[in-house]
Design a protein around this motif. Structure first.
Motif, PDB file in Angstrom:
ATOM      1  N   GLY B 207       0.867  -1.181   0.000  1.00  0.00           N
ATOM      2  CA  GLY B 207       0.000   0.000   0.000  1.00  0.00           C
ATOM      3  C   GLY B 207       0.896   1.221   0.000  1.00  0.00           C
ATOM      4  N   VAL B 213      -1.986   0.729  -4.998  1.00  0.00           N
ATOM      5  CA  VAL B 213      -1.531  -0.554  -4.461  1.00  0.00           C
ATOM      6  C   VAL B 213      -0.607  -1.149  -5.511  1.00  0.00           C
ATOM      7  N   VAL B 233      -2.888   4.251   1.010  1.00  0.00           N
ATOM      8  CA  VAL B 233      -3.384   2.913   1.352  1.00  0.00           C
ATOM      9  C   VAL B 233      -2.578   2.360   2.523  1.00  0.00           C
ATOM     10  N   LEU B 236      -4.031  -3.546   4.321  1.00  0.00           N
ATOM     11  CA  LEU B 236      -3.995  -4.638   3.341  1.00  0.00           C
ATOM     12  C   LEU B 236      -4.247  -5.932   4.095  1.00  0.00           C
ATOM     13  N   THR B 247      -8.116  -4.225   0.399  1.00  0.00           N
ATOM     14  CA  THR B 247      -7.285  -3.027   0.533  1.00  0.00           C
ATOM     15  C   THR B 247      -8.109  -1.855   1.055  1.00  0.00           C
TER      16      THR B 247
END
Lengths: 452, 347
Positions: B207, B213, B233, B236, B247
């Motif tokens: 992330g 991603v 991000v 995960l 995600t």
């Protein structure tokens, strides 16, 4: 992520300046004088803080590139990590100070507060304070990109160690810094001693404050240094010049509706735009006609005479790149040889092009802006010129909006929000760009196009 | 969250309280204990069945950052902003060793798993700033790897192989425990925030700060980038069968089907939260995916069956951490106000 309307975010002040300029002295001063407050200090590994402070965190300046949509920028990854941790704590901080190493480019640290959603929601860049060693800055200011950027990014410049420098030199230095960054407040200090209200809680958006302290700062620098208004009969004239500092001089000669300072003022902005065009080359002996265009008089070693033909009587304005006295210029009626005297004349603040192209462009326009056109213009401007625009700030009047819109930006990144209502105040737009290779005429023209 | 048909509102099995934001939460491998750390320092060991306080440790000056249980459930490692690792003996409550991690902010700890591929004596990996170190459980320093070029964002032992994986700005590297040079590396110019191996060892997912991603196929080193996330991000999680990758980076859970390759596929979007996700956790073996949000909601999903939340509960504070018990029967939840609670897995 919506920007909170009332400021609940924790303010962050960035301290920059070369090694030895007094950053640590100022830090210690802040920590001592604000001892009741919870202040977190994020300093570089070489800093030395004297105060027994639990909240000092050493940061390694880890700069990384980040793609933010179509915009590429650099941010400080270590700061995001540290601040993210600090902001999770229940005992929130009242204030965060970030000290950078002397050689740091302030861009990434400033951008960090605009590019990360988590940061933007919780902390707000309050100001960038740059300490300048008044004695030693001369060693860096001409060739150090970092020193220039630290000056250009600043909201506040502390001209420190003033005790070591003669006051004439300080004046010279201050003028030089002002030419690079017209928006910064400059204070002269000894031992970084300054009223803390002048460095903390500036409020990132407070352009009014800048305006109130130095109302001249938005007065633009013009590409011409002089203008004169003449009322003249039709016929032939001569413009005679002696050799001067430059091998050429740009001039514009155009008709004015009347011999008044209002008419001269009204012709000023259009003339700024003319000065950005490719000039028509005029050699000695050739004839100049009044027109909406830029002419470049070619000057050589000898005294020169250019002919001017006026097809009709009327009022004319002559704008010259340099002051006429620098070339002992004479405007003569032919064949009488009588010198024509201007009814009005005006000197302008010169452009500071000598200063490595780091300069400020201020724009001040009454009226309302068309939001769509403004957004399109800004988007285009920031994507093409963003790397050269270090900072921008402004107060805008958007058509149909009751509130003033205030914004600030760093490179391509932008943070803006509605501020107080206009109320009785005349709606107007004030903005300033600080950066490298700024094109005043193009910026002014582009912004004008956004008027509703 | 509107109650849906077949939606189970979960009830708490137990709750406990720490001083501040829960920054680390982990079950002992035998399922008897839950260890939780507050961001300001204190660590609690709670009884997994009742939530009763078993032990309280002072933790780390300036704040605790990471916890990791040794496979025998007898030893708990903690790392903090003070730059040290402490090994706590769970039976006596004493510190067996205090280890210098090499830099301030010990953010990541990982014991090598028990298993044929790994050293018979479990070793502990620590990451503090740019320093990656390996320790024996006695506290003996086994190796200090050459400094990473930037701060280490995540570490994990590769599944079924004796390599330690580190992720930092623009690089994921695999390290042998006997060598200072990386055995392999995967490069991509991006700022990694979190990294996770698929349990079958086929993929590494990362992330990133720039709201993407990144995937690498471990065998070939080929990579893929998934973009379109609203923000960075940080969460995960892989399903046990390595088919699904859940995600964060949004209020919706984005789930990629990795059976073949997620390239060009359209992910599942799971909607139950109205603020950003803080943590995602798939069960160790079972089908449930748990999502935790800044909105205080916990939602349980079976994404292979439905994109609707099947169970959940809303707490009074933002959720920060999730941890499934080793037998998958119980889910522990940490909040921003320092609460730790547990819910039973719905049937």
């Amino acid at each position: 992520m919506p920007t909170p309307s009332a400021e609940t975010r924790v303010p962050v002040t960035i301290l920059t300046g070369f090694l030895g300029a007094g950053k640590t002295t100022l830090l210690n001063r802040i920590l001592t004088e604000q001892h009741g407050k919870r202040i977190a200090v994020i300093e570089n590994e070489f800093g030395e803080i004297g105060v027994d402070q639990e909240l000092v965190i050493n940061a390694e300046e880890e700069v990384f590139e980040m793609n933010n949509g179509c915009i590429c920028c650099t941010v400080r990854g270590d700061l995001i990590r540290i601040l993210s941790n600090l902001m999770k704590r229940r005992d929130r901080f009242d204030y965060i100070l970030v000290e950078t190493t002397g050689l740091a480019d302030p861009g990434p640290v400033a951008q960090t507060f605009f590019v990360d959603d988590e940061m933007q929601a919780q902390v707000a860049l309050d100001g960038i304070v740059t300490l300048v060693d008044a004695k030693h800055i001369w060693e860096h200011i001409d060739d150090s990109q970092e020193a220039k950027e630290q000056v250009a990014f600043a909201d506040v410049i502390l001209l420190n160690k003033t005790d070591l420098v003669a006051s004439a030199d300080l004046d010279r230095l201050e003028a030089r810094l002002k030419a690079m960054n017209a928006a910064a407040q400059i204070y002269r200090t000894h031992n970084a001693r300054v009223d803390l209200d002048r460095v903390l809680h500036l409020g990132g958006f407070n352009l009014d404050r800048a305006l109130s302290v130095d109302p001249k700062f938005l007065e633009p620098e013009y590409p011409f240094e002089w203008s004169g208004v003449y009322t003249l009969a039709a016929g032939d004239y001569a413009l005679e010049l002696e050799p001067g500092s430059d091998p050429s001089m740009d001039v514009v000669l155009l008709p004015l509706p009347e011999a008044s300072s209002e008419a001269l003022e009204a012709s000023k902005m259009p003339t700024v735009l003319l000065f950005s065009e490719v000039p028509q080359i005029v050699h000695p002996g050739e004839t100049i006609l009044p027109a909406q265009r830029l002419m470049q008089l070619q000057l050589d070693e000898r005294a020169m005479r250019f002919l001017v033909h006026l097809p009709q009587a009327g009022t004319y304005a002559l704008f010259t790149e340099h002051k006429p006295e620098e070339f002992q210029a004479r405007f003569l009626h032919l064949p009488s040889g009588i010198m024509a005297q201007p009814m009005l004349q005006h000197d302008y603040k010169p452009d500071h092009q000598h200063d490595d192209q780091v300069s400020s462009v201020g724009i001040n326009l009454p009226g309302d802006l068309d939001e769509k056109r403004l957004n399109a213009w800004l988007r285009d401007l920031l994507s093409t010129k963003g790397t050269d625009i270090f900072r921008m700030k402004g107060v805008l009047s958007i058509k149909g909006k009751k509130h003033r819109f205030v914004f600030q930006g760093v490179h391509m990144l932008f943070d803006g929000r509605p501020d107080r209502p206009w109320g009785k105040e005349a709606r107007h737009n004030s903005l300033i760009f600080i950066g490298r290779h700024l094109d005043r005429a193009a910026l002014t023209a582009g912004f004008k196009e956004c008027l509703a | 969250m509107k109650p849906l048909r077949h939606f189970t509102t979960l009830t708490r099995l137990w709750a406990a309280s720490l001083s501040d934001h829960i920054i680390a939460l982990t079950w002992s491998p035998d399922g008897r204990y839950v260890a939780a750390a507050a961001i300001d320092g204190p660590i609690q060991v709670l009884d997994g069945a009742t939530g009763t306080l078993v032990a309280q440790y002072a933790g780390h000056r300036f704040g605790t950052m990471a916890l990791a249980w040794k496979a025998d459930s007898q030893l708990l490692a903690s790392g903090g902003q003070d730059g040290v690792i402490r090994l706590w003996d769970i039976n006596t409550g004493t510190v067996l060793s205090t280890l210098e991690a090499g830099a301030m902010w010990v953010e990541h700890l990982a014991w090598s798993p028990a298993g044929d591929a790994f050293p018979p004596q479990q070793v502990l990996a620590s990451a503090a700033g740019k320093t990656l170190r390996l320790w024996e459980s006695t506290g003996h320093l086994l190796r200090s790897y050459p400094e990473h070029p930037s701060t280490i964002a995540a570490i994990q032992w590769q599944p079924h192989a004796p390599y330690l994986t580190s992720a930092a700005y623009s690089r994921v590297a695999l390290w042998d425990i006997t060598s200072d040079t990386p055995q392999r590396d995967f490069q991509w110019k991006g700022s990694i925030l979190t990294m996770s191996w698929s349990p079958d060892g086929r993929y590494i997912a990362a992330g990133e700060q720039d709201a993407t991603v990144h995937f690498w196929f471990a065998k070939t080193g080929k990579d893929l980038q998934m973009w379109g996330y609203p923000t960075k991000v940080r969460a995960l999680s892989w399903s046990a069968d390595s088919r699904w990758l859940a995600t964060g980076g949004a209020a919706e859970v984005t789930v990629w089907d990795c059976l073949k390759s997620p390239a060009g596929s359209k992910p599942l979007q799971l909607r139950a939260h109205d603020q950003l996700l803080s943590h995602l956790a798939w069960q160790h073996r079972g089908p449930w995916l748990a999502s935790a949000g800044d909105d205080g909601r916990l939602a349980l999903w079976k994404p292979a069956r439905s994109t609707k939340a099947m169970a959940g509960v809303r707490l009074h504070a933002a959720l920060t951490k999730l941890a499934w018990s080793p037998d998958d029967q119980c889910l522990a939840i940490g909040t921003a106000l320092g609460t730790v609670c547990a819910v039973a897995t719905p049937p």
